[in-house]
Design an enzyme around this catalytic site. Structure first.
Site, mmCIF file in Angstrom:
data_model
loop_
_atom_site.group_PDB
_atom_site.id
_atom_site.type_symbol
_atom_site.label_atom_id
_atom_site.label_comp_id
_atom_site.label_asym_id
_atom_site.label_seq_id
_atom_site.Cartn_x
_atom_site.Cartn_y
_atom_site.Cartn_z
ATOM 1 N N CYS A 62 0.751 -1.154 -0.125
ATOM 2 C CA CYS A 62 0.081 0.105 0.181
ATOM 3 C C CYS A 62 0.851 1.285 -0.177
ATOM 4 O O CYS A 62 1.714 1.243 0.904
ATOM 5 C CB CYS A 62 -0.921 0.158 1.338
ATOM 6 S SG CYS A 62 -2.008 1.573 1.443
ATOM 7 N N CYS A 83 -5.236 6.156 -2.915
ATOM 8 C CA CYS A 83 -4.429 4.824 -2.912
ATOM 9 C C CYS A 83 -3.208 5.004 -3.483
ATOM 10 O O CYS A 83 -3.166 5.439 -4.640
ATOM 11 C CB CYS A 83 -5.451 3.778 -3.948
ATOM 12 S SG CYS A 83 -4.455 2.112 -4.226
#
Length: 276
Positions: A75, A214
């Site tokens: 991530c 994101c």
């Protein structure tokens, strides 16, 4: 089990950070879901756990859970928050490395904004066409790149930005498309604001909804924008949260990317303790 935690936000992508250098915290998927629940827990897109590195490949390791209780490879915004968390609890103020499922990540902690150097992306596919039986248009052109986790990128026209419902509906249909089975994919919708500047909205798998940002999706969209629009490094990216990020990269003529770095805000929201 009593847990001390730090809640952090990376461009609107929020995480629970736990210092587990003593290796005493072991979370079940159900406990992860409980902690991430926005009404009955702390509330977060995921949990990042700081742990000793046992392979000798990096300074530290992380365990990363999405809010559905499943572990994930990588991530980008989480990596920036994780770097800032290491700076806070360990005291490192230069460069630090940590091992993830996707590989070793390097974070530059010398400035307030954390910059992370990501693993080289793989699997570039441009101008693929997806076909749908009973949803969306009958077909849709998209691009694909794995920036630590898989990402589909769909270019959206400047005059017709998507609504929140469309991001979720279109994103879910693409995420579960047979072409990406069984693991599925994250889905990004990118709109060009001006040369070198884009806006990105992302439907994240395992979260199964649109998130405010994101990091790996931002990177995928920036690199695809180089391929499709010719944008050079760095590419300016605005997330759904409104926060600004920058993606730096090197690229060869045959579109092999390297030296990929993601820079942007990573801030502490609050600290606390909880019994689970």
């Amino acid at each position: 089990m009593h847990i001390r935690f730090t809640k952090m936000s990376g461009a609107g992508n929020d995480f629970i950070l736990i210092d587990n250098r003593d290796s005493r915290v072991i979370l079940t998927p159900e406990q992860v879901q409980q902690l991430c629940h926005r009404q009955n827990g702390v509330g977060a897109d995921g949990i990042l756990i700081l742990e000793p590195n046992r392979t000798g490949k990096a300074d530290w390791s992380w365990t990363f859970f999405n809010n559905n209780g499943l572990m994930s490879e990588m991530c980008g915004n989480g990596a920036r928050c994780f770097g800032a968390f290491i700076r806070s609890v360990v005291g490192t103020t230069s460069t630090v490395t940590f091992e993830t499922i996707a590989g070793v990540i390097e974070a530059d902690l010398s400035r307030p904004e954390v910059t992370v150097a990501l693993t080289n992306p793989v699997g570039l596919k441009l101008h693929s066409v997806l076909h749908f039986d009973d949803s969306l248009p009958s077909s849709m052109e998209c691009h694909f790149l794995n920036t630590g986790v898989p990402h589909v990128v769909v270019c959206v026209g400047e005059a017709a930005p998507l609504s929140a419902a469309q991001v979720v509906d279109h994103g879910r249909s693409i995420r579960y498309h047979a072409d990406f089975a069984p693991a599925g994919t994250n889905v990004n919708f990118v709109q060009v604001l001006k040369p070198g500047s884009i806006r990105v909205r992302t439907y994240e798998r395992n979260v199964e909804d649109e998130t405010l940002a994101c990091g790996t999706g931002v990177v995928a969209c920036a690199l695809i924008s180089h391929c499709v629009h010719g944008f050079s490094s760095p590419v300016e990216v605005f997330a759904q949260s409104g926060d600004r990020l920058e993606v730096h990269f090197s690229v060869t003529k045959d579109l092999h990317f390297s030296s990929v770095r993601l820079a942007g805000p990573a801030k502490t929201v609050f600290t606390g303790e909880i019994e689970i």
